[in-house]
Scaffold this motif. Structure first.
Motif, PDB file in Angstrom:
ATOM      1  N   ALA A  27      46.295  27.742  41.512  1.00  0.00           N
ATOM      2  CA  ALA A  27      47.285  26.780  42.025  1.00  0.00           C
ATOM      3  C   ALA A  27      46.612  25.659  42.813  1.00  0.00           C
ATOM      4  O   ALA A  27      46.942  24.475  42.634  1.00  0.00           O
ATOM      5  CB  ALA A  27      48.308  27.504  42.897  1.00  0.00           C
ATOM      6  N   SER A  28      45.667  26.005  43.673  1.00  0.00           N
ATOM      7  CA  SER A  28      45.018  24.973  44.483  1.00  0.00           C
ATOM      8  C   SER A  28      44.154  24.055  43.628  1.00  0.00           C
ATOM      9  O   SER A  28      44.130  22.839  43.846  1.00  0.00           O
ATOM     10  CB  SER A  28      44.201  25.598  45.613  1.00  0.00           C
ATOM     11  OG  SER A  28      43.158  26.390  45.099  1.00  0.00           O
ATOM     12  N   GLU A  29      43.451  24.612  42.647  1.00  0.00           N
ATOM     13  CA  GLU A  29      42.644  23.771  41.761  1.00  0.00           C
ATOM     14  C   GLU A  29      43.519  22.847  40.914  1.00  0.00           C
ATOM     15  O   GLU A  29      43.155  21.704  40.646  1.00  0.00           O
ATOM     16  CB  GLU A  29      41.754  24.634  40.860  1.00  0.00           C
ATOM     17  CG  GLU A  29      40.646  25.344  41.598  1.00  0.00           C
ATOM     18  CD  GLU A  29      39.612  24.412  42.209  1.00  0.00           C
ATOM     19  OE1 GLU A  29      39.395  23.300  41.674  1.00  0.00           O
ATOM     20  OE2 GLU A  29      39.010  24.796  43.221  1.00  0.00           O
ATOM     21  N   THR A  30      44.692  23.330  40.507  1.00  0.00           N
ATOM     22  CA  THR A  30      45.626  22.487  39.763  1.00  0.00           C
ATOM     23  C   THR A  30      46.131  21.339  40.627  1.00  0.00           C
ATOM     24  O   THR A  30      46.225  20.194  40.173  1.00  0.00           O
ATOM     25  CB  THR A  30      46.803  23.333  39.236  1.00  0.00           C
ATOM     26  OG1 THR A  30      46.284  24.383  38.411  1.00  0.00           O
ATOM     27  CG2 THR A  30      47.774  22.487  38.434  1.00  0.00           C
ATOM     28  N   ALA A  31      46.432  21.629  41.892  1.00  0.00           N
ATOM     29  CA  ALA A  31      46.880  20.584  42.818  1.00  0.00           C
ATOM     30  C   ALA A  31      45.768  19.562  43.056  1.00  0.00           C
ATOM     31  O   ALA A  31      46.023  18.346  43.099  1.00  0.00           O
ATOM     32  CB  ALA A  31      47.316  21.213  44.137  1.00  0.00           C
ATOM     33  N   ILE A  32      44.543  20.025  43.196  1.00  0.00           N
ATOM     34  CA  ILE A  32      43.402  19.113  43.384  1.00  0.00           C
ATOM     35  C   ILE A  32      43.222  18.225  42.157  1.00  0.00           C
ATOM     36  O   ILE A  32      42.992  17.018  42.278  1.00  0.00           O
ATOM     37  CB  ILE A  32      42.116  19.916  43.682  1.00  0.00           C
ATOM     38  CG1 ILE A  32      42.220  20.564  45.062  1.00  0.00           C
ATOM     39  CG2 ILE A  32      40.869  19.043  43.576  1.00  0.00           C
ATOM     40  CD1 ILE A  32      41.146  21.604  45.336  1.00  0.00           C
TER      41      ILE A  32
ATOM     42  N   TRP B  99      45.353  33.777  41.715  1.00  0.00           N
ATOM     43  CA  TRP B  99      46.456  32.852  41.425  1.00  0.00           C
ATOM     44  C   TRP B  99      46.494  31.700  42.418  1.00  0.00           C
ATOM     45  O   TRP B  99      46.810  30.561  42.059  1.00  0.00           O
ATOM     46  CB  TRP B  99      47.794  33.587  41.390  1.00  0.00           C
ATOM     47  CG  TRP B  99      48.002  34.263  40.064  1.00  0.00           C
ATOM     48  CD1 TRP B  99      48.021  35.596  39.815  1.00  0.00           C
ATOM     49  CD2 TRP B  99      48.195  33.616  38.802  1.00  0.00           C
ATOM     50  NE1 TRP B  99      48.205  35.825  38.480  1.00  0.00           N
ATOM     51  CE2 TRP B  99      48.320  34.637  37.823  1.00  0.00           C
ATOM     52  CE3 TRP B  99      48.276  32.295  38.395  1.00  0.00           C
ATOM     53  CZ2 TRP B  99      48.511  34.358  36.475  1.00  0.00           C
ATOM     54  CZ3 TRP B  99      48.478  32.026  37.042  1.00  0.00           C
ATOM     55  CH2 TRP B  99      48.593  33.037  36.110  1.00  0.00           C
ATOM     56  N   LEU B 100      46.169  31.973  43.672  1.00  0.00           N
ATOM     57  CA  LEU B 100      46.122  30.910  44.677  1.00  0.00           C
ATOM     58  C   LEU B 100      45.015  29.916  44.336  1.00  0.00           C
ATOM     59  O   LEU B 100      45.188  28.702  44.506  1.00  0.00           O
ATOM     60  CB  LEU B 100      45.905  31.508  46.068  1.00  0.00           C
ATOM     61  CG  LEU B 100      45.975  30.523  47.219  1.00  0.00           C
ATOM     62  CD1 LEU B 100      47.328  29.820  47.251  1.00  0.00           C
ATOM     63  CD2 LEU B 100      45.735  31.249  48.527  1.00  0.00           C
ATOM     64  N   THR B 101      43.902  30.424  43.842  1.00  0.00           N
ATOM     65  CA  THR B 101      42.815  29.538  43.428  1.00  0.00           C
ATOM     66  C   THR B 101      43.247  28.652  42.263  1.00  0.00           C
ATOM     67  O   THR B 101      42.986  27.445  42.264  1.00  0.00           O
ATOM     68  CB  THR B 101      41.572  30.363  43.027  1.00  0.00           C
ATOM     69  OG1 THR B 101      41.158  31.147  44.151  1.00  0.00           O
ATOM     70  CG2 THR B 101      40.431  29.467  42.586  1.00  0.00           C
TER      71      THR B 101
END
Length: 93
Positions: A11-16, A7-9
């Motif tokens: 979230a971070s890919e969505t932010a990127i 889930w952290l991955t």
């Protein structure tokens, strides 16, 4: 554990992705079209469902089934034009 990392991955890919879209828009004025995205999401969802239903099967069989499910679904929904893959299939290596 593993689920939190996944889930952290996401979230971070969505932010990127969001940051990349903002910067690209500011620098070039270009914003990708999202037309047809619903077809990709539908094909991905069906593929995920098939893969979840076959979780105990051998990996290579699931891989073939997932690729086939995605490709056929995307083609039937009109998200994969008929001539798009022709140059790739006919290319000589």
């Amino acid at each position: 554990g593993v689920l939190a990392a996944a889930w952290l991955t996401v979230a971070s890919e969505t932010a990127i992705l969001a940051a990349n879209l903002v910067v690209t828009r500011r620098l070039t004025g270009f914003l990708p079209r999202l037309a047809g995205l619903e077809k990709t999401v539908a094909a991905t969802g069906l593929m995920a469902a098939v893969l979840m239903l076959t979780s105990g099967w051998p990996v290579l069989l699931r891989l073939a089934l997932g690729v086939t499910t995605y490709g056929v679904t995307l083609r039937l929904l009109g998200g994969l034009p008929p001539g798009l893959l022709r140059p790739i299939i006919r290319s000589e290596t």
